[in-house]
Design a protein around this motif. Sequence first.
Motif, PDB file in Angstrom:
ATOM      1  N   ARG A  93       0.817  -1.208   0.000  1.00  0.00           N
ATOM      2  CA  ARG A  93       0.000   0.000   0.000  1.00  0.00           C
ATOM      3  C   ARG A  93       0.867   1.283   0.000  1.00  0.00           C
TER       4      ARG A  93
ATOM      5  N   LEU B 260      -3.375  13.606   7.285  1.00  0.00           N
ATOM      6  CA  LEU B 260      -3.383  12.208   7.736  1.00  0.00           C
ATOM      7  C   LEU B 260      -4.812  11.772   8.047  1.00  0.00           C
ATOM      8  N   THR B 261      -5.549  12.684   8.668  1.00  0.00           N
ATOM      9  CA  THR B 261      -6.923  12.373   9.052  1.00  0.00           C
ATOM     10  C   THR B 261      -7.803  12.207   7.816  1.00  0.00           C
ATOM     11  N   ALA B 262      -7.529  13.004   6.792  1.00  0.00           N
ATOM     12  CA  ALA B 262      -8.392  12.986   5.601  1.00  0.00           C
ATOM     13  C   ALA B 262      -8.096  11.819   4.667  1.00  0.00           C
ATOM     14  N   CYS B 263      -6.888  11.290   4.706  1.00  0.00           N
ATOM     15  CA  CYS B 263      -6.513  10.247   3.732  1.00  0.00           C
ATOM     16  C   CYS B 263      -7.313   8.969   3.987  1.00  0.00           C
ATOM     17  N   PRO B 264      -8.055   8.489   3.008  1.00  0.00           N
ATOM     18  CA  PRO B 264      -8.865   7.286   3.228  1.00  0.00           C
ATOM     19  C   PRO B 264      -8.047   5.999   3.191  1.00  0.00           C
ATOM     20  N   TYR B 265      -6.761   6.105   2.891  1.00  0.00           N
ATOM     21  CA  TYR B 265      -5.925   4.917   2.750  1.00  0.00           C
ATOM     22  C   TYR B 265      -4.889   4.799   3.871  1.00  0.00           C
ATOM     23  N   GLY B 266      -4.900   5.734   4.798  1.00  0.00           N
ATOM     24  CA  GLY B 266      -3.899   5.710   5.868  1.00  0.00           C
ATOM     25  C   GLY B 266      -2.488   5.786   5.307  1.00  0.00           C
TER      26      GLY B 266
ATOM     27  N   ARG C  52      -0.412   8.258   4.962  1.00  0.00           N
ATOM     28  CA  ARG C  52       0.542   9.247   5.472  1.00  0.00           C
ATOM     29  C   ARG C  52       0.896   8.905   6.914  1.00  0.00           C
ATOM     30  N   THR C  53       2.141   9.153   7.251  1.00  0.00           N
ATOM     31  CA  THR C  53       2.548   9.003   8.646  1.00  0.00           C
ATOM     32  C   THR C  53       3.233  10.283   9.086  1.00  0.00           C
TER      33      THR C  53
ATOM     34  N   LEU D 130      -8.204   0.739  -5.033  1.00  0.00           N
ATOM     35  CA  LEU D 130      -8.758   0.678  -3.673  1.00  0.00           C
ATOM     36  C   LEU D 130      -9.790   1.774  -3.438  1.00  0.00           C
ATOM     37  N   LYS D 131     -10.885   1.398  -2.796  1.00  0.00           N
ATOM     38  CA  LYS D 131     -11.945   2.339  -2.400  1.00  0.00           C
ATOM     39  C   LYS D 131     -12.368   3.233  -3.564  1.00  0.00           C
TER      40      LYS D 131
END
Lengths: 304, 376
Positions: free
Chosen positions: A138, A179-185, A187-188, A290-291
Motif C-alpha cells: 500500500r 493524515l486524518t483525511a486520507c482514506p488509505y492511511g 501518510r505518517t 482501492l476504495k
Amino acid sequence: MKQVLQNQQKASADVGRRNFLRALAGAAGAVTALQVLDALEAAPEQVAESLVPQTVTEADETADVLIRMQADLARALKKQPSERRWVMVIDLRKCVGCHACTIACVAENKLPPGVVYRPVIEEEIGEYPNVTRRFIPRPCMQCENPPCVPVCPVHATYTNAEGVVEVNYEQCIGCRACLTACPYGARTSDFGYTYAEGTPNADGLILGRDAADEYERAPNFEYGRPWPREAHGSPMGNARKCHFCLHRVKEGLLPECVTTCIGRATLFGDANDPDSVVAQLIHRPNVIRLKEELGTQPRVYYIV
Amino acid sequence: MIKRIVYGLGALALLLGLYGFYSRLFIGEREVNYGSYVTWGLWVAMYLFFAGISTGAYMLATLDHLFNVRLFKGAGKYALWGALVTMPAALITIAFDLGHMERIWKVYLSPNFGAPMAQLVWGYTLFLVVIVVSLVLTLRRPQTLSTKVVMSIGLFLAIFLSGGVGALLSVNASRASWHAAMLPAQFPIFSLTSGVALLMTLLGWFTPDDETRQQRVRLLGLAMIVLILVKAYYLWVDYSVALYSGVPDTARAVELVLFGQYAWAFWGLQVALGMIVPLIVLVQPRLARSGFWAGLMGVLVLVGFAVARSNIIFPALAIPELEGLTEAFHGPHLNIDYAPSLMELSVVSGVVGLATLAYLIGVDALPFLKKYEVTK
C-alpha cells in the motif's frame, strides 16, 4: 507426430532465442549500470542526461519488464512534465509478501522509526484448512482527487504537474489534517525518533551511539534536496508519505520499491504513453483500485 | 470560600501542568500517545471543548449587551471575560498539537482558505479581537449602536466558529462517523450548552447570594434542562442511525463508545455525571436556585462535555482506514488503541489551571470586573 516434433523444435528455438535476448538485455543492463557509475564519478552535473541509457530506450517486448520500464521511463522523461502521468501497477498474483519493497523504501528515504510509506498488508482468506493469504502493498495512491490536499491549511500538500501528490516539508505545520483525511492511511507523521536511541555510547572499536547516530542523521534526498535530521527541523514534525521516489525518477531511475521487487510485482511508468508497460496493463478487466467508490481516482492499480 | 478553593485547585492544576509544558516545549511530541493512525488525541478534543465554551459564553453575553434581557444585566462582562480566557486556552492546546507550532504564521501569510482549519485560524483571530472590542465597548458605551453592531458580528462569528469546528471533522469522508451534515449543525448547540454551564458556575459561585442570583441560575438551569434533552436527542439520532445502517464501518465507532474501550467514559462521565445528575438536580426548584448547586452542576456538565468531545474524536480515529493496516508495520505512534498519556493529561491540567487562574485574577484585579452590578 512429425508435426508435433517440428513444433517442439520451433518452440525450443524460440525459447533459446528468448533466453539469448534476455541475456543480451541483462548484459546491456550491466553495461548501463557501469556507465551510470562512471557518469556519477565523472560529471555529476550531467548525470540526469547520461542516466537515460540509449540501449534501454530500445528494449523490445521480450526484454525483462524492468528493462522495458526503464525504456518507458526514458521516453517519458523526454516529454514535458505535464504530458506524463505516473502510475503504479501492483500485481497481487505475483506479490509473495517478502516486504522487500517496504524495507527498500525505508532505506532509500531513510525513514525513521514509526514512519512507513509502503507497508504490505496481509490478508487471510478462508478458514483452516482452506486458507489462502494475500499480500497488498500500500503505497500512497497519488489520487487524482486527493482528499488530503484541500484540507491542508497552508498549501503544503499539492499535486504536481506529473500527477504526484507532494509535501512541501518547510511549509507543513504538522497539523495532521491530511493524515486524518486520507482514506488509505497512506501518510505518517515523523515524531523525530532514530533507531540508535537507547544504544550505549562506546569507546574504541565498538560502534556506539554516536557513530550510529551519525549515520541516521545523514540526509535523505526526498524531493531532490538533502534533509538531514537535526534540531527538530523538517522532515521531523511533518506529515510524510510515498512520493513515487520522484528524486530517483527525475534522474532516470525507477522507484526503489519497483527495482527491489523480487517477483516483478510492482510496475511503474507513464500512463499517457500507450506503449508503456503500465498503460497496457491498467485497461485490463482484472484491474482494481482501492476504495474506488470514494471517487478519489487513485493512480495505483492492482491486478487481481 | 468557594473562590479560595477554586484558586487552590487552579494553582494545583497549573503545577501539575508544568511537567507537560516542559516536555512538549523542550522534548517534543515523544511522550504523546496519538500518532499516525489516531491522528488527533486529547489536545484536539480539549481544543474543541475550550473553543466551544468561549463561543458559547459569547452567545450568552449577547443576552445582556445585544438583546437587553433585564435579568442578565451586568452578567455580560463576566461572560465576555470567560470567553476571552477560554479562547487562548483552546489555542494553546491546539498549538501544542502541531508538529511545527513555530510555523503557525504560515496560516496567515499563505493560507488555503478552502481548508476549514485555515478558516478557523483566521476566524479565531478575528473573534479574539471582537471579544476585546466588545468588552471595551460594553464598559464604555454599553447602549450604543456601535456596541450592538460589534456584538452582532461577534454572535455571527461565535455561531460560525462553533459550526466550523464540526465542519473540520465532518469534511473527512473517510471517517464514517464524522461524515454527516448534522455535525456542523449540532456544534453551535453544544457550544451554547457549554456557555450556559460556564455561566451557571460563574454566577453561582462568584457572585453575591441574593435574589437576582437565584433567579438567574434558576433560569440558566431551566435552559440547561432543555439543552441536555436536545443533546440527548442528538446522541440518539447519531448513534441509532449509525447502528441501524448496518454498514460496519459506520457502526464500529459508535460500538466502541457504547460497548468498547470508551464505554466507561461515555456511560459514567458523559451520560451519568454530565447529563443525568444535572437533570435530577436542576428539576428541583430549591436546588436549582442554590448558587452552590447550580455552580456544581455547571462544572459537571462541563466535565461531561470534555468527555463528549473526546468521544467524538478518539473512536472515529480508532477505526483503521484499511483492514490489516495497523498490523502491517510496527513502530512508535503506530497504535490504534489510544488513551491519553500522562504528559497529555498534564498539559490539559496546566491549561485548565491557567484559564481558571486567569479568570479569577481578572475578576479580582481588573477594576471593571471587580465592581459587581445587577439591575433589579
